[in-house]
Design a protein around this motif. Structure first.
Motif, PDB file in Angstrom:
ATOM      1  N   GLU A 105      16.419  -4.970   4.353  1.00  0.00           N
ATOM      2  CA  GLU A 105      16.502  -3.834   3.367  1.00  0.00           C
ATOM      3  C   GLU A 105      16.361  -4.524   1.889  1.00  0.00           C
ATOM      4  O   GLU A 105      15.803  -3.775   1.073  1.00  0.00           O
ATOM      5  N   LYS A 107      14.359  -6.855   1.224  1.00  0.00           N
ATOM      6  CA  LYS A 107      12.825  -7.363   1.137  1.00  0.00           C
ATOM      7  C   LYS A 107      12.331  -5.894   0.635  1.00  0.00           C
ATOM      8  O   LYS A 107      11.376  -5.929  -0.156  1.00  0.00           O
ATOM      9  N   LEU A 108      12.534  -4.778   1.303  1.00  0.00           N
ATOM     10  CA  LEU A 108      12.083  -3.427   1.045  1.00  0.00           C
ATOM     11  C   LEU A 108      12.318  -3.098  -0.450  1.00  0.00           C
ATOM     12  O   LEU A 108      11.493  -2.521  -1.308  1.00  0.00           O
ATOM     13  N   SER A 109      13.859  -3.370  -1.065  1.00  0.00           N
ATOM     14  CA  SER A 109      14.143  -2.924  -2.182  1.00  0.00           C
ATOM     15  C   SER A 109      13.154  -3.452  -3.241  1.00  0.00           C
ATOM     16  O   SER A 109      12.777  -3.333  -4.129  1.00  0.00           O
ATOM     17  N   LYS A 111      10.323  -4.890  -2.771  1.00  0.00           N
ATOM     18  CA  LYS A 111       8.954  -4.407  -2.950  1.00  0.00           C
ATOM     19  C   LYS A 111       8.980  -3.211  -3.604  1.00  0.00           C
ATOM     20  O   LYS A 111       7.843  -3.046  -4.583  1.00  0.00           O
ATOM     21  N   CYS A 112       9.807  -2.427  -3.727  1.00  0.00           N
ATOM     22  CA  CYS A 112       9.692  -1.148  -4.349  1.00  0.00           C
ATOM     23  C   CYS A 112       9.858  -1.295  -5.778  1.00  0.00           C
ATOM     24  O   CYS A 112       9.097  -0.607  -6.652  1.00  0.00           O
ATOM     25  N   GLU A 113      10.728  -2.156  -6.239  1.00  0.00           N
ATOM     26  CA  GLU A 113      10.873  -2.584  -7.634  1.00  0.00           C
ATOM     27  C   GLU A 113       9.681  -3.287  -8.254  1.00  0.00           C
ATOM     28  O   GLU A 113       9.233  -3.080  -9.294  1.00  0.00           O
ATOM     29  N   SER A 115       6.361  -2.461  -7.237  1.00  0.00           N
ATOM     30  CA  SER A 115       5.026  -1.610  -7.446  1.00  0.00           C
ATOM     31  C   SER A 115       5.724  -0.555  -8.292  1.00  0.00           C
ATOM     32  O   SER A 115       6.394  -0.407  -9.152  1.00  0.00           O
TER      33      SER A 115
END
Length: 115
Positions: A105, A107-109, A111-113, A115
């Motif tokens: 979770e 790592k995903l957050s 990545k979202c920040e 991009s």
């Protein structure tokens, strides 16, 4: 009692430094550099995380912080999860399963920040 024989000490062969290094060398030595372990490579790539883990381990060992059960399922076998490696004593205690889930979770957050 008086007839006991005196034993002479057995002479031992002294091992030289070059003989020791030959004994310690691996059999298939071709003078190639030693392979590093996955853990050593991770430590080289992540010095801040490694420092944080060492600081946490030392704090637990010294009794500064106490290991807790998993905050999600209550499992007593836990890992220390760090949201930020800059704060080694700010920990969420989670079992291995939930620790991996939190890492995914995180790592995903990130990545979202980005991009």
């Amino acid at each position: 009692m008086m007839d006991q024989q005196m034993r002479k000490p057995v002479a031992h062969h002294a091992t030289t430094g070059s003989e020791i290094s030959c004994l310690a060398a691996p059999e298939n030595s071709d003078n190639s550099p030693a392979r590093s372990t996955p853990q050593a490579r991770w430590r080289q790539r992540n010095p801040l995380a490694h420092w944080c883990h060492c600081a946490t381990r030392l704090a637990v060992k010294r009794g500064i912080i106490e290991r807790q059960p998993c905050e999600i399922c209550g499992d007593p076998k836990t890992d220390a999860h760090h949201e930020s490696h800059l704060e080694p004593l700010r920990i969420r205690w989670t079992c291995r399963l939930h620790h991996k889930q939190l890492e995914r979770e995180l790592k995903l957050s990130l990545k979202c920040e980005a991009s």
